[in-house]
Design a protein around this motif. Structure first.
Motif, PDB file in Angstrom:
ATOM      1  N   SER A  33       0.801  -1.227   0.000  1.00 53.50           N
ATOM      2  CA  SER A  33       0.000   0.000   0.000  1.00 53.50           C
ATOM      3  C   SER A  33       0.834   1.276   0.000  1.00 53.50           C
ATOM      4  O   SER A  33       0.292   2.367   0.160  1.00 53.50           O
ATOM      5  CB  SER A  33      -0.950  -0.016   1.204  1.00 53.50           C
ATOM      6  N   LYS A  34       2.142   1.144  -0.194  1.00 52.11           N
ATOM      7  CA  LYS A  34       3.005   2.337  -0.195  1.00 52.11           C
ATOM      8  C   LYS A  34       2.462   3.389  -1.162  1.00 52.11           C
ATOM      9  O   LYS A  34       2.030   3.036  -2.266  1.00 52.11           O
ATOM     10  CB  LYS A  34       4.438   1.962  -0.568  1.00 52.11           C
ATOM     11  N   GLU A  54       4.397  -2.226   3.659  1.00 48.71           N
ATOM     12  CA  GLU A  54       4.898  -0.866   3.452  1.00 48.71           C
ATOM     13  C   GLU A  54       6.420  -0.894   3.360  1.00 48.71           C
ATOM     14  O   GLU A  54       7.076  -1.749   3.957  1.00 48.71           O
ATOM     15  CB  GLU A  54       4.466   0.043   4.609  1.00 48.71           C
ATOM     16  N   ASN A  55       6.979   0.093   2.639  1.00 49.26           N
ATOM     17  CA  ASN A  55       8.427   0.163   2.427  1.00 49.26           C
ATOM     18  C   ASN A  55       9.127   1.192   3.286  1.00 49.26           C
ATOM     19  O   ASN A  55      10.346   1.159   3.400  1.00 49.26           O
ATOM     20  CB  ASN A  55       8.736   0.600   0.988  1.00 49.26           C
ATOM     21  N   GLU A  59       5.967   6.082   6.959  1.00 49.81           N
ATOM     22  CA  GLU A  59       4.664   5.873   6.329  1.00 49.81           C
ATOM     23  C   GLU A  59       3.913   4.733   7.022  1.00 49.81           C
ATOM     24  O   GLU A  59       2.716   4.835   7.312  1.00 49.81           O
ATOM     25  CB  GLU A  59       4.872   5.575   4.837  1.00 49.81           C
ATOM     26  N   LEU A  60       4.615   3.675   7.311  1.00 48.75           N
ATOM     27  CA  LEU A  60       3.991   2.543   8.011  1.00 48.75           C
ATOM     28  C   LEU A  60       3.495   2.975   9.384  1.00 48.75           C
ATOM     29  O   LEU A  60       2.370   2.673   9.787  1.00 48.75           O
ATOM     30  CB  LEU A  60       4.999   1.387   8.144  1.00 48.75           C
ATOM     31  N   LYS A  63       0.323   5.097   9.116  1.00 50.21           N
ATOM     32  CA  LYS A  63      -0.857   4.325   8.701  1.00 50.21           C
ATOM     33  C   LYS A  63      -1.289   3.356   9.785  1.00 50.21           C
ATOM     34  O   LYS A  63      -2.481   3.210  10.066  1.00 50.21           O
ATOM     35  CB  LYS A  63      -0.559   3.584   7.395  1.00 50.21           C
ATOM     36  N   TRP A  74       0.652  -6.023   9.540  1.00 54.06           N
ATOM     37  CA  TRP A  74       1.553  -5.116   8.821  1.00 54.06           C
ATOM     38  C   TRP A  74       2.887  -5.791   8.516  1.00 54.06           C
ATOM     39  O   TRP A  74       3.575  -6.262   9.411  1.00 54.06           O
ATOM     40  CB  TRP A  74       1.804  -3.855   9.641  1.00 54.06           C
TER      41      TRP A  74
END
Ligand SMILES: *Cc1c(COP(=O)(O)O)cnc(C)c1O
Length: 235
Positions: A33-34, A54-55, A59-60, A63, A74
């Motif tokens: 979802s990145k 996620e990368n 951001e992770l 979220k 996750w």
């Protein structure tokens, strides 16, 4: 749109499984979802998608914080710097990208602080592209052995990326090498190490990955559409 995309993806996976004699339930989809906003993650979640990848740590973290009620697993799939481990150590379901003892040591340390045992995959470089992260194939078994010493970390498989190419079959040698390495590690038998997961295959080469034995596929574009890196969404 997401619902339709997921339906099409599941159908692709099912057709591939039929063709190569595997069971679709043995293949876990991590929805990558990145760059996509939480609303789209919620849409995918509503379709029964439970695993998201996620990368980027920040951001992770953002979220995860805003989707606490969604019961999401996750996955961290990007390059991980040791000094960022602390931001994801409380909740990461699976870290796909461990490629050094130093990183493993920090994950072990952070997991202990949170009273957890962190599941990880060892990322293996299976192409000649020098820009790629991951441990070299010839050093992979030694790394797994060293990581097995850490009591708050559990190696439970391997991860790789295919070469940069639009031709799915170009990924086949990489994926095959990863599977052979998995078999080798299984036959050596390392205490505390399982080889449950082979994380390989993305939107363009998911069929090849399944044919070569993937148990986790990491799919972004086929679920969420094309990424717009310029208007990157980091909430
Ligand atoms: C972005 C990314 C994916 C998903 O790629 P798609 O081609 O959009 O499916 C998978 N794995 C990693 C490591 C990624 O960075």
């Amino acid at each position: 749109m997401i619902a339709e995309n997921i339906k099409i993806l599941r159908n692709r996976i099912q057709q591939t499984c039929l063709r190569c004699g595997r069971r679709p339930e043995d293949i876990r989809v991590v929805a990558v979802s990145k760059t996509f906003p939480v609303e789209l993650i919620q849409e995918a979640r509503a379709e029964g998608q439970t695993d998201f990848g996620e990368n980027y740590v920040q951001e992770l973290k953002a979220k995860q914080g805003s989707l606490l009620d969604e019961h999401i697993r996750w996955h961290f799939i990007g390059h991980l710097q040791s000094n960022k481990v602390k931001h994801i150590a409380e909740y990461a379901h699976l870290i796909h990208s461990v490629d050094s003892v130093a990183l493993g040591r920090e994950i072990d340390r952070q997991a202990e602080l949170y009273g957890r045992r962190q599941d990880v995959l060892v990322e293996v470089r299976t192409t000649d592209e020098s820009t790629k992260f991951g441990v070299l194939q010839e050093n992979a078994i030694a790394l797994v052995q060293e990581l097995a010493q850490f009591s708050h970390l559990r190696v439970c498989g391997l991860m790789t990326m295919g070469p940069f190419s639009n031709e799915p079959n170009d990924s086949r040698p990489s994926f095959r090498r990863l599977r052979q390495l998995r078999d080798e590690i299984q036959s050596v038998g390392i205490d505390g190490v399982t080889m449950d997961w082979l994380s390989m295959g993305m939107t363009h080469d998911v069929e090849v990955a399944i044919e070569e034995g993937a148990t986790i596929v990491r799919i972004g574009t086929a679920i969420f559409g094309n990424r717009n890196y310029i208007a990157k969404v980091i909430p």
